[in-house]
Scaffold this active site. Sequence first.
Site, PDB file in Angstrom:
ATOM      1  N   HIS A 119      47.507  43.697  23.486  1.00  0.00           N
ATOM      2  CA  HIS A 119      47.011  42.720  22.697  1.00  0.00           C
ATOM      3  C   HIS A 119      46.201  41.633  23.573  1.00  0.00           C
ATOM      4  O   HIS A 119      46.129  40.530  23.090  1.00  0.00           O
ATOM      5  CB  HIS A 119      47.764  41.945  21.639  1.00  0.00           C
ATOM      6  CG  HIS A 119      48.924  43.032  20.909  1.00  0.00           C
ATOM      7  ND1 HIS A 119      48.482  43.320  19.672  1.00  0.00           N
ATOM      8  CD2 HIS A 119      49.861  43.659  21.144  1.00  0.00           C
ATOM      9  CE1 HIS A 119      49.555  44.150  19.298  1.00  0.00           C
ATOM     10  NE2 HIS A 119      50.350  44.197  20.255  1.00  0.00           N
TER      11      HIS A 119
ATOM     12  N   SER B 196      22.339  32.459  38.083  1.00  0.00           N
ATOM     13  CA  SER B 196      21.740  31.780  37.117  1.00  0.00           C
ATOM     14  C   SER B 196      20.647  30.981  37.615  1.00  0.00           C
ATOM     15  O   SER B 196      20.841  30.181  38.482  1.00  0.00           O
ATOM     16  CB  SER B 196      22.659  31.074  36.285  1.00  0.00           C
ATOM     17  OG  SER B 196      22.091  30.075  35.473  1.00  0.00           O
TER      18      SER B 196
ATOM     19  N   LYS C  48      26.759  29.695  38.971  1.00  0.00           N
ATOM     20  CA  LYS C  48      27.206  31.037  38.384  1.00  0.00           C
ATOM     21  C   LYS C  48      26.938  32.141  39.326  1.00  0.00           C
ATOM     22  O   LYS C  48      26.101  32.213  40.077  1.00  0.00           O
ATOM     23  CB  LYS C  48      26.239  31.301  37.230  1.00  0.00           C
ATOM     24  CG  LYS C  48      26.324  30.083  36.120  1.00  0.00           C
ATOM     25  CD  LYS C  48      27.341  30.638  35.433  1.00  0.00           C
ATOM     26  CE  LYS C  48      26.695  31.360  33.920  1.00  0.00           C
ATOM     27  NZ  LYS C  48      27.824  31.788  32.760  1.00  0.00           N
TER      28      LYS C  48
ATOM     29  N   GLU D 289      28.488  44.203  32.596  1.00  0.00           N
ATOM     30  CA  GLU D 289      28.089  44.034  31.436  1.00  0.00           C
ATOM     31  C   GLU D 289      27.068  45.058  30.990  1.00  0.00           C
ATOM     32  O   GLU D 289      27.075  45.433  29.743  1.00  0.00           O
ATOM     33  CB  GLU D 289      27.298  42.533  31.130  1.00  0.00           C
ATOM     34  CG  GLU D 289      28.280  41.333  31.356  1.00  0.00           C
ATOM     35  CD  GLU D 289      27.340  40.035  31.339  1.00  0.00           C
ATOM     36  OE1 GLU D 289      27.143  39.770  32.641  1.00  0.00           O
ATOM     37  OE2 GLU D 289      26.893  39.529  30.541  1.00  0.00           O
TER      38      GLU D 289
END
Length: 454
Positions: A153, A274, A280, A287
């Site tokens: 979970h 970024s 970043k 992704e």
Amino acid sequence: MWGGRFAASPDAAMQAINASIDVDRRLAAEDIAGSRAHAAMLARTGIVSDSDAQAIREGLLTVMSEIAAGTFPFSADLEDIHMNVEARLRDLIGEPAGRLHTARSRNDQVATDFRLWVRGQCDAAQDGLAVLMRALLGQAEAGADWPMPGFTHLQVAQPVTWGHHMLAYVEMFARDRARFADARARLNECPLGAAALAGTSFPIDRAMTAAELGFDRPCANSLDAVSARDFALEFLSTAAICATHLSRLAEEIVIWSSAQFGFVRLSDRWATGSSIMPQKKNPDAAELIRAKTGRIAGALVALLTVMKGLPLTYSKDMQEDKEQVFDAADTLLLALAAMAGMIADLTPDRTALRQAAGAGHATATDLADWLVRRLGLPFREAHHITGRLVAAAEAQGCALADLPDPVLRAAHPGITEEIREVLTVEASVASRQSHGGTAPDQVRAQIARWKEQL
Ligand code: ARG
């Protein structure tokens, strides 16, 4: 090429919807191999003369070299790769070219080409998977005994080892690899010679063309041979399952590389920055792998939907099979390569993993197991006692192992100092010696087995 009975040319939109050359030109090498095998067979069986077959086979090699060199004049007027190749062959060798299409049809031709192409992709996918499995194995070997949190979970469950977690993916990708091998073995029958649908009246030798093209045997039923596309569906479903595994791993990399988890550091080679936030480092490759899974699953659903209502045998609907399979295969191979590179370059933070492994009372089950083993309590009672101790630790804001003696003994008088050792993450993982369990000994045994297999 089929215009004998036609008086008018096709409408522009008809031509646009009908032509597939921009897609199926990728079958050129397979188409030419199939035609060369067919020509050799036509000569061997005496259906065409040796000299015509020789001219055809040589002409086809010239066509192939033009395609490879990028000088081939592809034409949408000629619809597809089959007619483009044949028309060019006629330009090159003249009249004998017209004999090539004896005892065959574009229906068995395209089915043969496409099987050959998908077969090659099954091999490429297996190779890509092997590279990825080796990268995972490298990670597993480096951190075979590094404790980290195991989750259910996405809540801390029990400590596991980094090596064990990596090997879980090795198992998944090994099954994907086996599925590609199965798909390959099942598709390896040759449709050539089924002709349009019913077979042919010429005395062809289907075993010869099948063998020439590396097929195990000719397809046994000509109707099935030209209308079956389950080999493509099987490739796509295998690719979709494999992509789903890639996506789960990609998701873990996204989570692990976040500042909140800090379990792994991505190499600069596999991250982007970024344009506004200088701090970043984004896991874009992970992704995108996660996202591309949607494309591959979509290709499977698209082709299932194309095929679902088609009567036997060939229908032009089936021309739509290739774009989906080409895109899914390209996408999968790219995702496999990106994942293999990302895993090979990934730096796990052993300290962060170790720290997180002990958080959240992850070894509570070990305490309950100890109460069963040492004090002979039924597991349910041990679970209850441990639960009360977890509540006490939460209330005091400390770890289970740091609870004071009186609190421990109040929960059960039989509890001794020994449990403080039992509650360490190292003891926890080392104790899980069951076959396939997370104990470093077990993990190392599995690593050794995989190294031998790969
Ligand atoms: N371009 C066609 C396809 O990919 C080849 C087969 C055409 N057959 C036909 N009967 N029109 O499906």
